[in-house]
Design an enzyme around this catalytic site. Structure first.
Site, short mmCIF file in Angstrom:
data_model
loop_
_atom_site.label_atom_id
_atom_site.label_comp_id
_atom_site.label_asym_id
_atom_site.label_seq_id
_atom_site.Cartn_x
_atom_site.Cartn_y
_atom_site.Cartn_z
N ALA A 69 -7.83 24.85 17.15
CA ALA A 69 -7.37 23.57 17.69
C ALA A 69 -7.20 22.48 16.62
CB ALA A 69 -8.34 23.08 18.77
N HIS A 90 -20.31 19.90 33.44
CA HIS A 90 -20.19 18.52 32.97
C HIS A 90 -18.95 17.80 33.50
CE1 HIS A 90 -17.99 20.97 30.14
NE2 HIS A 90 -17.36 19.92 29.69
N PHE A 130 -16.87 26.54 21.26
CA PHE A 130 -16.46 25.43 22.11
C PHE A 130 -16.79 25.76 23.57
CE2 PHE A 130 -13.13 22.98 24.42
CZ PHE A 130 -13.54 21.73 24.03
N ASP A 131 -16.96 24.72 24.41
CA ASP A 131 -17.44 24.98 25.78
C ASP A 131 -16.54 25.92 26.59
OD1 ASP A 131 -15.58 22.90 25.83
OD2 ASP A 131 -16.51 21.85 27.50
N LYS A 171 -4.41 19.22 20.44
CA LYS A 171 -5.13 18.63 19.32
C LYS A 171 -4.15 18.53 18.14
CE LYS A 171 -8.52 19.67 22.23
NZ LYS A 171 -9.16 20.94 22.18
N TYR A 202 14.64 30.38 31.55
CA TYR A 202 13.43 31.14 31.89
C TYR A 202 13.07 32.11 30.77
CZ TYR A 202 10.04 33.59 34.84
OH TYR A 202 8.90 34.13 35.36
N ASP A 214 -10.43 29.95 16.40
CA ASP A 214 -10.20 28.94 17.43
C ASP A 214 -9.68 27.75 16.65
OD1 ASP A 214 -10.23 27.03 19.36
OD2 ASP A 214 -12.30 27.32 19.97
C1 LIG Z 1 -9.92 21.71 23.12
C2 LIG Z 1 -10.44 22.95 22.56
C3 LIG Z 1 -10.31 24.17 23.24
C4 LIG Z 1 -9.70 24.28 24.62
O1 LIG Z 1 -8.41 23.80 24.68
P1 LIG Z 1 -7.78 23.10 25.97
O2 LIG Z 1 -6.38 22.84 25.55
O3 LIG Z 1 -8.56 21.88 26.26
O4 LIG Z 1 -7.85 24.09 27.09
C5 LIG Z 1 -10.80 25.29 22.62
N1 LIG Z 1 -11.41 25.23 21.43
C6 LIG Z 1 -11.57 24.08 20.75
C7 LIG Z 1 -12.23 24.07 19.42
C8 LIG Z 1 -11.10 22.90 21.30
O5 LIG Z 1 -11.29 21.74 20.65
#
Ligand SMILES: *Cc1c(COP(=O)(O)O)cnc(C)c1O
Length: 458
Positions: A217, A450, A124-125, A258, A72, A215
């Site tokens: 990813a 969506h 990003f969304d 990603k 943990y 961000d």
């Molecule tokens: C996928 C993604 C996110 C969100 O990540 P999740 O793991 O799907 O919650 C945030 N920003 C970007 C640029 C992404 O491609």
């Protein structure tokens, strides 16, 4: 004769996929209310819905699963991940989270207040969702070239520094908690941001006393494009470029699904110990204790290994050459898409293919359903459905571009699959004049509609 290019790996395990008939697909997509998210995976032949968590882990990553420490608190897996983040990204402090949006939720809980403004490049969304959920506003400062699919620009993810400065100038300073830079920029087509642009953003941020959040990813794909396209970086290793990229940011959020090539995971990393303390409170509330934050020990191990593999040139070259291969096939058929191709996907320009379909009928969604009907290939709409309604006026937001995104999972499909995708899309393209009706919404959620929207054929 020069040797042709081939993948930098061989295959050790396979998973069966099945084709279906058009009649079956017509029934299935109707049952799914014409929402591609609503299909069962076995109803899909080639799945390009997302490159998120859909990659194939390596033998080394699978071995790491066995070494996972499920304690943990203070698990060795936590320290393995910490070491990888320090070594590869250069941040001393981090918090594991179960995925990228969870990292956003925790970090934004500390940093964003009602009425705030967060400038950045095509948020990003989920990022935009977490900003708007807090009654703050995301302001898109991406360069104009990003909104013209035929204009070739090596760094279409770049921020327009003049747009950014005008936001910084015209907004009371206490209302801007940070600048967010998405590398690569998913929403504009997996397009990279240059080091030159990162430096310019850093300069502005320092001038106005702002923090920069990456961000991150798809940071490794971003580094690959810098190596190939930016002067002075051709002889640097991906790991060197990654280190330099992150030196311009104060904080990062990561969706490890990603560019860390795991099926589940995420994290926040930062230089500031005080921010780490504040974010820890929310991490414990929303995610889990600070040394696991919603992740299993074995997944943290695989993530640490994945960060190392994703920042190797050979892996990135194989990945991005596959996307370029698909792009070249589509080009051959005259199909319009965002150029140059992005790091993780092809963004097909749906408005150019279906110019007579009214935007209220969801152009990219219509194209996505047609591609599914044609060959069982599942892409995703990056258009009006994704753009949601304006949080204040509740009117539909119509983005400049309607994309059908074909995201390529990491190390999963072969170029034969790319050929099937290209020909299927060509067949749809050839009968584009017969596609005259789109969809209307019969159900939608108040935010991020969506994923669960239900549609009716017009
Ligand atoms: C996928 C993604 C996110 C969100 O990540 P999740 O793991 O799907 O919650 C945030 N920003 C970007 C640029 C992404 O491609």
């Amino acid at each position: 004769m020069n040797l042709p290019f081939a993948e930098s790996y061989k295959i050790k395990m396979v998973e069966t996929i099945k084709r279906s008939t058009r009649e079956e697909r017509e029934r299935w997509i109707k049952e799914a209310k014409y929402n591609l998210f609503g299909l069962r995976s076995e109803q899909v032949y080639i799945d390009l819905l997302t490159d998120s968590g859909t990659g194939a882990m390596s033998d080394k990553q699978w071995s790491e699963l066995m070494l996972g420490d499920e304690s943990y608190a203070g698990a060795s897996s936590y320290y393995k991940m910490k070491e990888a983040i320090q070594k590869i990204l250069g941040y001393d402090y981090f918090l594991p989270t179960h995925q990228g949006r969870a990292a956003e939720n925790v970090l934004f809980s500390v940093l964003i207040k009602e009425g705030n403004v967060v400038p950045g490049n095509s948020h990003f969304d989920t990022t935009k969702g977490h900003i708007e959920y807090r009654k703050a506003k995301a302001v898109d400062c991406t360069i104009d070239e990003a909104f013209h699919t035929e204009i070739l620009h090596p760094f279409k993810g770049n921020i327009d520094v003049e747009k950014l400065e005008s936001v910084l100038k015209s907004t009371p300073s206490e209302k801007i908690p940070f600048i967010i830079v998405t590398v690569t920029c998913n929403s504009s087509g997996g397009q990279p941001v240059s080091i030159e642009n990162l430096k310019a953003i850093r300069k502005l941020a320092d001038k106005y006393g702002k923090k920069i959040v990456f961000d991150a990813a798809r940071f490794a794909e971003n580094a690959y494009f810098i190596k190939l396209r930016e002067k002075g970086y051709e002889n640097k290793t991906i790991k060197e470029i990654v280190k330099e990229m992150f030196s311009y940011a104060d904080i990062m959020t990561m969706s490890s699904k990603k560019d860390a090539i795991v099926n589940m995971g995420g994290f926040i990393a930062m230089r500031d110990i005080e921010l780490h303390r504040q974010a820890s409170v929310f991490n414990i509330m929303f995610e889990g204790y600070i040394t696991y934050g919603g992740m299993s020990g074995r997944d943290m191990n695989a993530l640490a290994q994945g960060l190392d593999e994703a920042t190797e040139f050979d892996y990135l070259e194989t990945r991005i050459k596959q996307i370029e291969y698909l792009g070249a096939r589509l080009e051959e058929f005259g199909i319009p898409f965002q150029k140059p191709v992005g790091g993780h996907a092809i963004f097909v320009d749906a408005k150019k293919i279906l110019p007579n379909l009214p935007e209220e009928q969801y152009v990219a969604q219509t194209l996505g359903v047609e591609l599914y009907l044609e060959a069982g290939i599942r892409g995703v709409e990056i258009g009006t459905l994704l753009a949601d309604r304006d949080p204040v006026t509740r009117e539909n937001r119509y983005p400049a571009l309607e994309f059908l995104r074909l995201a390529i999972p990491r190390r999963v499909y072969t170029n034969n699959h790319m050929d099937v995708i290209a020909v299927a899309l060509k067949n749809v393209f050839d009968r584009r004049n017969e596609i005259t009706k789109g969809f209307e919404i019969i159900y939608e959620a108040p935010i991020m509609r969506h994923f669960t929207v239900e549609l009716k054929k017009l």
